[in-house]
Scaffold this motif. Sequence first.
Motif, short mmCIF file in Angstrom:
data_model
loop_
_atom_site.label_atom_id
_atom_site.label_comp_id
_atom_site.label_asym_id
_atom_site.label_seq_id
_atom_site.Cartn_x
_atom_site.Cartn_y
_atom_site.Cartn_z
N ARG A 1 -46.52 9.81 34.37
CA ARG A 1 -46.58 8.65 33.47
C ARG A 1 -46.10 9.03 32.06
N LEU A 2 -46.49 10.21 31.62
CA LEU A 2 -46.13 10.63 30.26
C LEU A 2 -44.75 11.27 30.20
N GLY A 3 -44.12 11.45 31.36
CA GLY A 3 -42.80 12.09 31.37
C GLY A 3 -42.88 13.58 31.17
N LEU A 4 -44.05 14.15 31.38
CA LEU A 4 -44.21 15.59 31.13
C LEU A 4 -43.57 16.44 32.22
N ASP A 5 -43.18 15.80 33.32
CA ASP A 5 -42.56 16.56 34.39
C ASP A 5 -41.06 16.74 34.17
N GLU A 6 -40.55 16.07 33.17
CA GLU A 6 -39.12 16.18 32.90
C GLU A 6 -38.82 17.44 32.09
N PRO A 7 -37.51 17.89 32.09
CA PRO A 7 -37.16 19.08 31.28
C PRO A 7 -37.42 18.81 29.79
N ILE A 8 -37.75 19.87 29.07
CA ILE A 8 -38.12 19.72 27.65
C ILE A 8 -37.06 19.01 26.81
N PRO A 9 -35.76 19.37 26.93
CA PRO A 9 -34.77 18.66 26.10
C PRO A 9 -34.77 17.15 26.35
N VAL A 10 -34.97 16.76 27.60
CA VAL A 10 -35.01 15.33 27.91
C VAL A 10 -36.23 14.70 27.23
N GLN A 11 -37.37 15.41 27.32
CA GLN A 11 -38.57 14.91 26.66
C GLN A 11 -38.35 14.74 25.16
N PHE A 12 -37.65 15.73 24.57
CA PHE A 12 -37.39 15.68 23.13
C PHE A 12 -36.52 14.48 22.79
N TYR A 13 -35.51 14.27 23.67
CA TYR A 13 -34.61 13.14 23.45
C TYR A 13 -35.41 11.82 23.44
N HIS A 14 -36.28 11.69 24.42
CA HIS A 14 -37.10 10.46 24.46
C HIS A 14 -37.99 10.34 23.23
N PHE A 15 -38.55 11.48 22.83
CA PHE A 15 -39.46 11.49 21.67
C PHE A 15 -38.74 10.99 20.43
N VAL A 16 -37.51 11.55 20.20
CA VAL A 16 -36.75 11.17 19.01
C VAL A 16 -36.36 9.70 19.08
N LYS A 17 -35.89 9.29 20.26
CA LYS A 17 -35.44 7.92 20.42
C LYS A 17 -36.58 6.94 20.11
N ASP A 18 -37.74 7.24 20.67
CA ASP A 18 -38.89 6.37 20.43
C ASP A 18 -39.35 6.42 18.97
N ALA A 19 -39.32 7.63 18.41
CA ALA A 19 -39.80 7.78 17.03
C ALA A 19 -38.94 6.96 16.08
N VAL A 20 -37.62 6.94 16.32
CA VAL A 20 -36.74 6.17 15.47
C VAL A 20 -37.12 4.69 15.52
N MET A 21 -37.57 4.24 16.70
CA MET A 21 -38.00 2.86 16.83
C MET A 21 -39.47 2.68 16.42
N LEU A 22 -40.03 3.71 15.82
CA LEU A 22 -41.44 3.71 15.39
C LEU A 22 -42.38 3.51 16.58
N ASP A 23 -41.98 4.05 17.73
CA ASP A 23 -42.85 3.96 18.90
C ASP A 23 -43.33 5.37 19.23
N PHE A 24 -44.62 5.60 19.05
CA PHE A 24 -45.15 6.94 19.30
C PHE A 24 -46.05 6.96 20.54
N GLY A 25 -45.92 5.96 21.37
CA GLY A 25 -46.74 5.91 22.57
C GLY A 25 -48.17 5.48 22.28
N ASN A 26 -49.05 5.79 23.25
CA ASN A 26 -50.45 5.39 23.09
C ASN A 26 -51.32 6.60 22.81
N SER A 27 -52.41 6.35 22.15
CA SER A 27 -53.38 7.40 21.89
C SER A 27 -53.98 7.86 23.20
#
Lengths: 306, 341
Positions: free
Chosen positions: A54-80
């Motif tokens: 669900r959290l995408g933690l099974d994906e490779p780290i660079p892919v996770q980073f890409y998603h993190f940056v993409k979401d952060a730019v949209m001010l989306d940091f997921g859920n607590s």
Amino acid sequence: MLKFIIRRLLQLIPVLLGVTIIVFSLMHLTPGNPAHIIAGENAPPETVAQIEKRLGLDEPIPVQFYHFVKDAVMLDFGNSWRTSLPVTTELWPRFWVTFELAVYSMIFSIVVGMAAGIISAVRQYSWADVTVMLVALFGLSMPNFWLGLMLMQWFSINLGWLPPTGWGSPEQIILPVITLGTSGAAVIARMTRSSMLDVISQDYIRTARAKGLKERVITYRHALKNALIPIVTVIGLQFGGLLAGAVLTESVFAINGMGKLIVDRILARDFPVVQAGILVIAVVFVFINLLVDISYKFLNKRIDMD
Amino acid sequence: MKEEIILDVRDLRTSFFDDEGFEIKAVDGVSFELPKGKTLGIVGESGSGKSITALSILRLIAKNGKIAGGEILFNNRDLTKLSEKDIRSIRGNDISMIFQEPMTSLNPVYTIGKQIYEALKIHQGMDKEQGKKRIIELLELVGIPSPEQRMKQYPHELSGGMRQRVMIAMALACNPKLLIADEPTTALDVTIQAQILELINSLQEELGMSVIMITHDLGVVAETCDYVAVMYGGQVVEYQEVKELFKNPKHPYTVGLLNSMPRHDVDVDELEPIKGNVPSIKNMPKGCRFAPRCPFATELCVTELPKLDRKEDGSEVRCWIYSDKWDGDPEVKVRNEERTS
Ligand SMILES: Nc1ncnc2c1ncn2[C@@H]1O[C@H](COP(=O)(O)OP(=O)(O)OP(=O)(O)O)[C@@H](O)[C@H]1O
Ligand SMILES: [Mg+2]
């Protein structure tokens, strides 16, 4: 001017990227699998795997980073991980409280610090100067949580004039702002004094006097404007320190700001909230420095635009 | 007919106090007169108190200093006794000053137009429109090309010579009766120096100002001044008309200065610098300040300070040789005169 601003904005990109990498690695450098933390200690492996997916933690780290940056730019940091609420929903109200605390404290530091510094410089070696410099030294060497506790002891508990905790009403604002703003005021007062003293002995101040200008006009129009550059620099630096000081001040006065939120969530290992909080602070810090740089340009026409 | 005296300085004394409270007598007995419309030169070596004399006239000395005695009569008003407000209304208005350091004497954060306008506004109440007209007029007067663009520039955009011209324009803004120029050219190139001096001279004639020209260069005095006061160790040692001074110098220090000055009729190797060093300001000789370096000094010179004595011809000299008390060789005076005539 516009070119300068645009270039400085472009220069921010690598800085922000660096900050993002550090914040992102926080979660991955901390020992323990986040999914385990969320699921609880004795959770079955299937649940953990499900959460990882669900959290995408099974994906490779660079892919996770890409998603993190993409979401952060949209001010989306997921859920607590603690409350399951969107991080932004948790963060925003807290951010504004801290922002208010920081801005009011900064205004306090600037107004009190500059006024005291100017008086000190104009009346060098007078009793006013000596007093200001003593108080400044005191303000500088006092840890701000301790100052906060002392103020609370006196004004809230002994005298009962001001409420000891909370944030919002004008009475509640006074003590935290003094607590957080005092060391900044002290630094600004000292810098204002030395910078003004330096400027006051310049030849062009004598020229201004020889013109027949009043001392007030000389101090505020001719001296202060030249003295402002180092003062603006320390003001910019103070703002960075202020964000850190806010955390302690919020704890002392039980203010529900971002500092308190971050501390609480670090203890609770609620990484999305911590990451978002730190990222926001870093971005604010970087932009304040940009503002300081831009104000140099307005202040000092001698600095080349490139 | 006696000329009208615009500035009469009598026995001026200005002291500074260092951190330990030690009194530094930077100016310790300066007297001279300046007739209206004329130019007075003040000459002397570095540290002899020329700038402090000038700054004392406008009461612009640093905070750790004060005028300790004497009077400065400007149109018969004693400037040392004026209130802060009254002296302010004279600064930049009746009396203006140009400084030694053109590179640093303008405020770097304001345009030159604005800096000139300030004086016009406070003393003449001009509005922006009138001010602009006058600024352009002034910049033209001091020979700055395209004044309309120049007035919008900042000091760093101008060369040293241009900045000194701006300083002059600023000083002239309110048609001063007295202009004090403190070594206006020392910081500038030789070619620019001549231009600036010529500019001041021609403006003086055009505007009928009185001028005090401070310099350590006797050549400048010869070219620009009517009267001259020679300073040594914070005191005036000789005051004369310029022509007389060159023809007939009285004080041994003046003689020394003239002998060390390059002239077209004398070979460079024949120049004689004055032997010895300028006395330290914290350790002034008890008697005549020039005594340790003076070839004629006697017991009297070393022990007692001579007064600045006025002669019938209006000249003044601070030297025992010219007094009845003189205890040295009576022939000495003659030798002084012979050397230089
Ligand atoms: N603020 C001050 N505090 C202490 N001493 C001072 C101060 N200003 C000037 N003096 C001293 O007063 C003396 C006279 O200085 P002044 O500037 O008048 O010399 P000057 O004749 O103009 O020399 P120059 O040709 O170098 O300009 C110097 O010895 C200087 O050290
Ligand atoms: Mg000088």
